[in-house]
Write a protein that holds these residues in place. Structure first.
Motif, mmCIF file in Angstrom:
data_model
loop_
_atom_site.group_PDB
_atom_site.id
_atom_site.type_symbol
_atom_site.label_atom_id
_atom_site.label_comp_id
_atom_site.label_asym_id
_atom_site.label_seq_id
_atom_site.Cartn_x
_atom_site.Cartn_y
_atom_site.Cartn_z
ATOM 1 N N UNK A 74 10.358 -14.093 -28.592
ATOM 2 C CA UNK A 74 9.946 -14.598 -27.256
ATOM 3 C C UNK A 74 10.425 -15.742 -26.706
ATOM 4 N N UNK A 75 10.594 -15.835 -25.149
ATOM 5 C CA UNK A 75 10.960 -16.992 -24.738
ATOM 6 C C UNK A 75 9.608 -17.873 -24.202
ATOM 7 N N UNK A 76 8.376 -17.591 -24.611
ATOM 8 C CA UNK A 76 7.208 -18.168 -24.332
ATOM 9 C C UNK A 76 6.790 -19.036 -25.482
ATOM 10 N N UNK A 77 6.034 -19.920 -25.260
ATOM 11 C CA UNK A 77 5.404 -20.860 -26.249
ATOM 12 C C UNK A 77 4.084 -19.946 -26.794
ATOM 13 N N UNK A 78 3.514 -20.089 -27.904
ATOM 14 C CA UNK A 78 2.619 -19.469 -28.495
ATOM 15 C C UNK A 78 1.486 -19.535 -27.561
ATOM 16 N N UNK A 79 1.185 -20.404 -26.950
ATOM 17 C CA UNK A 79 -0.084 -20.453 -25.979
ATOM 18 C C UNK A 79 0.058 -19.322 -24.856
ATOM 19 N N UNK A 80 1.453 -19.070 -24.401
ATOM 20 C CA UNK A 80 1.615 -18.123 -23.544
ATOM 21 C C UNK A 80 1.623 -16.725 -24.128
ATOM 22 N N UNK A 120 -1.881 -15.115 -24.962
ATOM 23 C CA UNK A 120 -2.674 -15.192 -23.772
ATOM 24 C C UNK A 120 -3.064 -13.625 -23.993
ATOM 25 N N UNK A 121 -4.479 -13.652 -23.847
ATOM 26 C CA UNK A 121 -5.029 -12.068 -23.825
ATOM 27 C C UNK A 121 -5.402 -11.646 -22.434
ATOM 28 N N UNK A 122 -5.274 -10.385 -21.910
ATOM 29 C CA UNK A 122 -5.655 -10.087 -20.567
ATOM 30 C C UNK A 122 -7.170 -9.867 -20.624
ATOM 31 N N UNK A 123 -7.656 -10.232 -19.461
ATOM 32 C CA UNK A 123 -9.173 -9.825 -19.289
ATOM 33 C C UNK A 123 -9.615 -8.513 -19.533
ATOM 34 N N UNK A 180 -0.435 -12.884 -5.016
ATOM 35 C CA UNK A 180 -1.359 -12.251 -4.452
ATOM 36 C C UNK A 180 -1.802 -10.979 -5.351
ATOM 37 N N UNK A 181 -1.281 -10.146 -6.238
ATOM 38 C CA UNK A 181 -1.740 -9.050 -6.940
ATOM 39 C C UNK A 181 -2.456 -9.594 -8.296
ATOM 40 N N UNK A 182 -2.015 -10.745 -8.737
ATOM 41 C CA UNK A 182 -2.567 -11.296 -10.143
ATOM 42 C C UNK A 182 -3.688 -12.088 -9.619
ATOM 43 N N UNK A 183 -4.005 -12.577 -8.490
ATOM 44 C CA UNK A 183 -5.364 -13.353 -8.431
ATOM 45 C C UNK A 183 -6.303 -12.553 -8.247
ATOM 46 N N UNK A 184 -6.333 -11.110 -8.063
ATOM 47 C CA UNK A 184 -7.365 -10.120 -8.154
ATOM 48 C C UNK A 184 -7.813 -10.084 -9.402
ATOM 49 N N UNK A 185 -7.062 -10.436 -10.465
ATOM 50 C CA UNK A 185 -7.698 -10.307 -11.950
ATOM 51 C C UNK A 185 -8.006 -11.896 -12.391
ATOM 52 N N UNK A 186 -7.960 -12.729 -11.602
ATOM 53 C CA UNK A 186 -8.377 -13.905 -11.915
ATOM 54 C C UNK A 186 -7.468 -14.514 -13.337
ATOM 55 N N UNK A 187 -6.389 -14.321 -13.093
ATOM 56 C CA UNK A 187 -5.572 -14.310 -14.413
ATOM 57 C C UNK A 187 -5.241 -15.799 -14.406
ATOM 58 N N UNK A 206 -1.281 -15.932 -18.905
ATOM 59 C CA UNK A 206 -1.107 -14.720 -18.720
ATOM 60 C C UNK A 206 -0.207 -14.310 -17.477
ATOM 61 N N UNK A 207 -0.473 -15.249 -16.428
ATOM 62 C CA UNK A 207 0.646 -14.950 -15.319
ATOM 63 C C UNK A 207 2.236 -15.047 -15.832
ATOM 64 N N UNK A 208 2.356 -16.118 -16.585
ATOM 65 C CA UNK A 208 3.557 -16.306 -17.176
ATOM 66 C C UNK A 208 4.404 -15.249 -17.919
#
Length: 195
Positions: free
Chosen positions: A37-43, A46-49, A75-82, A86-88
């Motif tokens: 994974x290219x992401x940090x462990x925090x990313x 990250x669990x989706x709502x 604009x699509x992700x803001x609907x989920x209050x991500x 999670x957005x990354x």
């Protein structure tokens, strides 16, 4: 962490996951996925709502407006209050990269201006002392370039240093009288001359 601790950790993880027959294969895939994974462990963690389903995005192919793509994504992700993490994680799905070769190409293309250019030893022959430059400044500049020039032997550097001095300079005459000086000797002579 010692080998026994790792073994206990793996055994506990396997028991918790209740993995069946393909225990080793499943574990190996999970470890490979986590390591790749290219992401940090925090990313990565990250669990989706609740009730989150990944929206359908238009993939970014590299020839459309990146800011427009980002606005659409946000604009699509803001609907989920991500959250940011999670957005990354989800944003990577909007990129249409099909291989490491393609990713490498775009990465190097994007950041090519920051690339360190390897200089060849003959580059030192272009570092002539400027007329308004002090001898000390010339020595500093030459040493800095020599340091950045990997693989340049001292004999070439010594020759380049001498050649780049103005012929009419007293130091040039002094250094050319004894042409077999090492670079260290050339710098020592130059330093004492500069004093």
């Amino acid at each position: 962490m010692c080998a026994e601790d790792v073994e206990k950790l793996v055994n506990n993880r396997l028991r918790d996951l209740k993995i069946g027959k393909n225990l080793e294969d499943t574990l190996r895939v999970e470890v490979d996925r986590a390591n790749s994974s290219p992401f940090t462990s925090k990313i990565e963690q990250a669990a989706p709502p609740k009730r989150f389903s990944t929206p359908s995005f238009t993939c970014f192919k590299g020839y459309s407006d990146p800011e427009s793509h980002l606005k659409h994504f946000k604009s699509l992700m803001i609907l989920y209050k991500a959250e940011d993490a999670l957005m990354c994680k989800v944003f990577a799905m909007t990129l249409s990269i099909s291989s490491l070769k393609e990713l490498t190409y775009f990465f190097t293309k994007e950041y090519t201006s920051y690339r360190t250019i390897k200089k060849k030893p003959d580059h030192l022959f272009n570092l002539c002392k400027k007329p308004d430059e002090s001898l000390r400044d010339y020595i500093k500049r030459f040493k800095a370039e020599k340091t950045n020039n990997v693989g340049c032997d001292d004999q070439i550097a010594s020759s380049a240093f001498k050649k780049c001095l103005p012929v009419e300079h007293d130091l040039y005459r002094e250094l050319t009288i004894t042409p077999s000086q090492t670079l260290e000797e050339v710098f020592a002579t130059t330093e004492s001359y500069a004093l």
